[in-house]
Scaffold this motif. Sequence first.
Motif, short mmCIF file in Angstrom:
data_model
loop_
_atom_site.label_atom_id
_atom_site.label_comp_id
_atom_site.label_asym_id
_atom_site.label_seq_id
_atom_site.Cartn_x
_atom_site.Cartn_y
_atom_site.Cartn_z
N THR A 59 -2.48 -5.40 5.66
CA THR A 59 -3.09 -6.22 4.61
C THR A 59 -4.52 -6.51 4.98
O THR A 59 -4.91 -6.44 6.14
CB THR A 59 -2.32 -7.54 4.44
OG1 THR A 59 -2.44 -8.28 5.66
CG2 THR A 59 -0.86 -7.31 4.13
N ASN A 106 2.46 5.17 -2.34
CA ASN A 106 2.35 4.93 -3.79
C ASN A 106 2.80 3.51 -4.09
O ASN A 106 3.75 3.00 -3.50
CB ASN A 106 3.07 6.00 -4.62
CG ASN A 106 4.58 5.89 -4.55
OD1 ASN A 106 5.16 4.95 -5.09
ND2 ASN A 106 5.21 6.85 -3.89
N ASP A 107 2.09 2.87 -4.99
CA ASP A 107 2.29 1.43 -5.21
C ASP A 107 3.66 1.06 -5.76
O ASP A 107 4.24 0.05 -5.34
CB ASP A 107 1.18 0.89 -6.13
CG ASP A 107 -0.15 0.76 -5.37
OD1 ASP A 107 -0.11 0.54 -4.15
OD2 ASP A 107 -1.22 0.90 -6.00
N LEU A 124 5.98 0.95 -2.82
CA LEU A 124 5.67 -0.20 -1.96
C LEU A 124 6.29 -1.47 -2.53
O LEU A 124 6.83 -2.29 -1.80
CB LEU A 124 4.15 -0.37 -1.82
CG LEU A 124 3.44 0.60 -0.88
CD1 LEU A 124 1.93 0.42 -0.95
CD2 LEU A 124 3.92 0.42 0.57
N LYS A 125 6.20 -1.61 -3.85
CA LYS A 125 6.78 -2.79 -4.50
C LYS A 125 8.29 -2.81 -4.32
O LYS A 125 8.89 -3.84 -4.01
CB LYS A 125 6.40 -2.79 -5.98
CG LYS A 125 6.66 -4.11 -6.69
CD LYS A 125 6.05 -4.12 -8.08
CE LYS A 125 6.28 -5.46 -8.74
NZ LYS A 125 5.70 -5.52 -10.11
N ARG A 175 7.02 -4.54 0.10
CA ARG A 175 5.80 -4.66 0.88
C ARG A 175 4.77 -5.49 0.12
O ARG A 175 4.71 -5.45 -1.11
CB ARG A 175 5.21 -3.28 1.20
CG ARG A 175 6.19 -2.34 1.87
CD ARG A 175 6.72 -2.89 3.18
NE ARG A 175 5.70 -2.89 4.22
CZ ARG A 175 5.81 -3.53 5.37
NH1 ARG A 175 6.87 -4.26 5.63
NH2 ARG A 175 4.84 -3.46 6.27
N HIS A 196 1.44 -5.26 0.45
CA HIS A 196 0.13 -4.62 0.35
C HIS A 196 0.17 -3.49 -0.68
O HIS A 196 1.24 -2.98 -1.01
CB HIS A 196 -0.30 -4.07 1.72
CG HIS A 196 0.67 -3.07 2.28
ND1 HIS A 196 1.70 -3.42 3.14
CD2 HIS A 196 0.79 -1.72 2.11
CE1 HIS A 196 2.39 -2.35 3.47
NE2 HIS A 196 1.86 -1.30 2.86
N SER A 197 -1.00 -3.11 -1.15
CA SER A 197 -1.14 -1.94 -2.02
C SER A 197 -1.55 -0.75 -1.16
O SER A 197 -1.91 -0.90 0.01
CB SER A 197 -2.23 -2.21 -3.06
OG SER A 197 -3.50 -2.35 -2.42
N VAL A 198 -1.52 0.44 -1.77
CA VAL A 198 -1.97 1.64 -1.07
C VAL A 198 -3.45 1.49 -0.69
O VAL A 198 -3.86 1.81 0.44
CB VAL A 198 -1.76 2.90 -1.94
CG1 VAL A 198 -2.42 4.11 -1.28
CG2 VAL A 198 -0.29 3.17 -2.15
N GLU A 199 -4.24 0.96 -1.61
CA GLU A 199 -5.68 0.78 -1.35
C GLU A 199 -5.90 -0.14 -0.13
O GLU A 199 -6.70 0.17 0.75
CB GLU A 199 -6.35 0.18 -2.59
CG GLU A 199 -7.86 0.08 -2.47
CD GLU A 199 -8.51 -0.52 -3.71
OE1 GLU A 199 -9.75 -0.64 -3.72
OE2 GLU A 199 -7.78 -0.87 -4.67
N GLU A 200 -5.17 -1.24 -0.09
CA GLU A 200 -5.28 -2.17 1.05
C GLU A 200 -4.85 -1.48 2.35
O GLU A 200 -5.49 -1.65 3.39
CB GLU A 200 -4.37 -3.38 0.84
CG GLU A 200 -5.00 -4.56 0.16
CD GLU A 200 -4.03 -5.74 0.14
OE1 GLU A 200 -4.45 -6.82 0.58
OE2 GLU A 200 -2.89 -5.56 -0.30
#
Length: 386
Positions: A107, A133-134, A137-138, A142, A144-148
Motif C-alpha cells: 500500500t 487485476n483489481d 484483488l477485491k 486485499r 490495495h489496487s494494482v496501481e498501488e
Amino acid sequence: MIDHPTRDVGFGVYIHWPFCASKCPYCDFNSHVRHQGVDQERFLAAFRREIAHTAARIPGRTVTSIFFGGGTPSLMRPETVGAILDAIGGAWAVAPDAEVTLEANPTSVEAERFRGYRQAGVNRVSLGVQALNDPDLKRLGRMHSVEEALAAVKVAASIFERYSFDLIYARPGQTPQAWAAELKEAIGHAVEHLSLYQLTIEPGTWFERLFNAGKLTVPDEETGRALYDVTQEVCEAHGLPAYEISNHARPGAESRHNLLYWRYGEYAGIGPGAHGRLVTGNARIATATEKHPETWLAQVEREDHGVIEEEILTTEAAGDEFLLMGLRLKEGIDPRRYEAFAGRPLNAGRARILEEEGLIRMDGTRLAVTEKGFPVLNAVIAELAA
C-alpha cells in the motif's frame, strides 16, 4: 551427531508480528486485527525478553538470516524493527552478509516506510501483491489496487538491493491463458524473485465457508495442473526457474532464509505463534509459542518466553521432517544427511522404484524430485519415508 548436518546449514531468526489491518478471506495464518491499535513499546519489550531467553538456551550461534513475517510486519514502526534487530545483534553474532527480510503489504502508506526499514537494517522485502487485476484483488480481500502495488514495487526496487513479491494463482475463474499473461507482466516487475502459491481452501477461513456453501468455486484438478504447468514454463522461459515448489528466482537470488528452512537448518521462532527448530547437544527440539498475541505477551512478561509446546524430535520424526522440507527443493537432498537425522538409510528399493517411474533422480550424492514428480510430491515423500 545429528546436529552436525544442521549447523552446517546456518542459523536463522524468525520474528512473527501477528497484526493485520484486515483479515484476508483465504488466510489461515496467525493474524489478528486490533482496531484500537497496538502497544508497540510493550510488544517490543516482550520480543527483547524472548530473544534473550532463547539466546541463553542456544548461545554462540552466528545468525545468517532474519525474517519478519506475519501478520503484516510493515505495520511496525521502523524504530521497532531496528530495536528488534539490535536485540538479535546483542544476543548472537550476526554474519556481515546476513539476509534480513521483511514482509510488507504494497500500500502507498507502507511504501513510505521502506526507507526507514532500510536504515533500520532490513536489506530485502517481500511484498504481498497477490494479483495483478483489481477485481481479483477485491475478491481476495486485499486493501490495495494494482496501481498501488506496482508503485510500491517500484519504491522497493529503488531502496532495497533485493526484493520479491507474492502472487496467488488458481483463483476463481482463472484460465491458464490469463494467468500466463499476468505472470509475464509480473516478471517484468520482479527482477529476481517471485513466490507463486496455488490457492487452497484452508480450514477455518472465510473462503472455506463460502466454498462449503457453494458460493465459491475454484479451478478443478485438471485446470489446476494446467495452471501449475504454465507457471513452470513461463518462469523457466524468463529466467526465473523454480528452486522450490512455489518459489522462483534468478540463480543466486534465492531467499536464503527460506532455503534455511528447506535445508532443515536451525532457527529460533520469536513472537506469537512462531515455530522454531533448536539444536542442543544431539537433540533437535521443535518449539511453538502461544498464538494469541495478548496471551503470549502476558506469558513473556511472566516467564521471559511464550513457548507452550516443546518436543524433542525422535530420529524418525527428524528424518521425516527433513524429507518433507528438503524434497520441496529442486536441488533435492543428500541422502547421507537423511541418515544422520533418521539413524537409518533411505530404503534403496523404494528409491529405485520411484526412479524407474521417473519421479525422482539420483545424481551422485543428491536425490531430487523430477518435474514429473513435483505434482505428486506428497506421495513421493510418503513412499520414501515409509
